[in-house]
Scaffold this motif. Structure first.
Motif, short mmCIF file in Angstrom:
data_model
loop_
_atom_site.label_atom_id
_atom_site.label_comp_id
_atom_site.label_asym_id
_atom_site.label_seq_id
_atom_site.Cartn_x
_atom_site.Cartn_y
_atom_site.Cartn_z
N GLU A 46 0.65 -1.03 0.71
CA GLU A 46 0.04 0.20 -0.19
C GLU A 46 1.14 1.57 -0.01
N GLN A 47 0.57 2.06 -0.26
CA GLN A 47 1.05 3.40 -0.59
C GLN A 47 0.64 4.28 0.50
N THR A 100 9.84 6.33 -2.41
CA THR A 100 9.01 7.37 -1.89
C THR A 100 8.70 8.74 -3.24
N VAL A 118 4.94 10.12 -0.63
CA VAL A 118 4.22 9.00 -0.64
C VAL A 118 5.43 8.46 -0.06
N HIS A 119 4.60 6.92 0.31
CA HIS A 119 5.99 6.23 0.77
C HIS A 119 5.64 4.59 0.67
N GLN A 120 6.24 3.84 -0.02
CA GLN A 120 5.77 2.48 -0.48
C GLN A 120 7.33 1.43 -0.75
N THR A 126 7.10 -3.95 -7.07
CA THR A 126 7.52 -2.35 -7.41
C THR A 126 8.88 -2.10 -7.39
#
Lengths: 200, 202
Positions: A46-47, A100, A118-120, A126
């Motif tokens: 999830e972001q 990021t 926004v971090h993932q 990914t």
């Protein structure tokens, strides 16, 4: 005749050398493409986003690139930088680092900066996805070199197809069903294109 | 002996089957990076007004998707094609292979204006590439989108097979001298180094 260039040799060498130079890139694109087609099989983290507003200490006066670098320095942002003006005359500055993504919006009034980070989590999926869609010449020399390889890969896809047809044509007696495969191969994307074109 | 007869056939016939797919990938990859103007072909236009219930949704993306579904359209809603004009009226785009729609939201009421224009075949060819992953989040499209996804997957696997056979041919026919191995190693190191560089340094 001395010095005569053999067309078949040129085609064969082009086919071989272009495939050697780009093998890893092409394998990466085809492999990651197959992964992306099957994205539902993978866990996509999830972001997680966070947002804040800060007051502008010094308004933008001059080149946006200089201002973008100033923001990066002041907010300690790293990664690939890009900027644009949106339809509402706000300046949008983007900083992308694997995992990021930070978007800084300078409002038209130049009174505040909106910062959205926004971090993932970095996972296999990914990583593959980011490799597949990475493009553009800007953002520093690694991106420029990558973009050159990217363009070369695009050219190689077309070159392989064209030189492959030429090589087959020369030996078509040995591969008599080639016509059928060629016609089907060319028709598939065209057929789907026309389906979309004429779909209501 | 059987493999020696089968491999060239798989290489040639598999390669020929992927021809159109490879050209499409090369072309759309070029468009993805350079955004050439020639694919922005403006085709036949149409406009209509449609009365739909305006949803009460805060999130802009979800709001636009709800409007799209209510209008009976499908496609993605690019965030960069969304603006408010000088009179405060919002406009946004819905894009799908073959057509683009500009939707004008009413200031009040429920009468939406839709401007449709057809795009050319090059634009559709370009959009087939990402469409191989399906239309997640793009609404309810026609059934042949799923078919295209499976066809893309099959052609992708065939392309990998053809590439692997190519590697095998190099090994047996072309890469006989030592310096060729250095050449291949150097070529392989470039993308790996680049990606590590981008991944760690950004």
């Amino acid at each position: 005749m001395a010095g005569r260039v053999d067309f078949h040799t040129i085609v064969r060498k082009t086919h071989l050398v272009s495939s050697m130079v780009l093998l890893l890139f092409l394998l990466m694109y085809v492999f990651s493409g197959v992964i992306l087609i099957n994205r539902v099989q993978f866990h996509v983290p999830e972001q997680v986003g966070e947002q804040k507003m800060i007051a502008v200490t010094e308004p933008m006066d001059g080149a946006p690139e200089v201002y973008a670098k100033k923001i990066a320095r002041e907010l300690d942002l790293k990664g690939r930088m890009a900027y644009r003006k949106d339809g509402n005359e706000n300046w949008i500055f983007n900083y992308n680092f694997p995992g990021t993504r930070v978007t800084v919006t300078l409002r038209q009034e130049q009174d505040s900066l909106q910062i959205i980070a926004v971090h993932q989590e970095r996972t296999f999926f990914t990583t593959v996805q980011q490799m597949h869609v990475l493009r553009g010449f800007r953002g520093g020399w690694p991106y420029t070199v990558w973009a050159i390889f990217y363009d070369a890969s695009c050219l190689a896809f077309v070159l392989f197809a064209v030189t492959g047809i030429l090589l087959w044509f020369r030996t078509r007696q040995k591969y008599p069903y080639g016509w059928i495969f060629l016609v089907i191969g060319i028709s598939i994307p065209l057929l789907f294109s026309y389906l979309f074109l004429f779909w209501r | 002996m059987k493999w020696n007869r089968l491999l060239p056939k798989l290489h040639v016939y598999g390669g020929l089957l992927c021809t159109g797919f490879l050209i499409m990938l090369g072309f759309s990859g070029y468009v993805h990076q350079h955004h050439p103007k020639f694919i922005q072909h403006e085709g036949r236009k149409a406009s209509w007004e449609q009365r739909i219930q305006s949803p009460d949704i805060e999130d802009r993306l979800v709001f636009k998707q709800a409007i799209r579904d209510s209008l009976g359209l499908f496609g993605h809603t690019p965030w960069w094609k969304d603006y408010k004009d000088s009179t405060g009226i919002s406009h946004f785009m819905i894009s799908r292979p073959g057509k683009e729609y500009w939707v004008t939201e009413p200031l009040s009421g429920d009468l939406f204006l839709v401007d449709e224009h057809r795009t050319g075949i090059l634009n559709v060819l370009n959009q087939l590439h990402p469409l191989g992953a399906g239309m997640q989040g793009h609404g309810k499209g026609p059934g042949f989108i799923i078919l295209w996804k499976w066809v893309s997957l099959a052609l992708g696997i065939i392309a990998i097979m053809v590439l692997c056979i190519t590697v095998y041919y190099w090994y047996t026919w072309s890469v006989k001298k030592k310096h060729w191995w250095y050449y291949i190693l150097g070529a392989a190191l470039i993308p790996i180094t680049l990606y590590i560089m981008i991944w760690l340094v950004g």
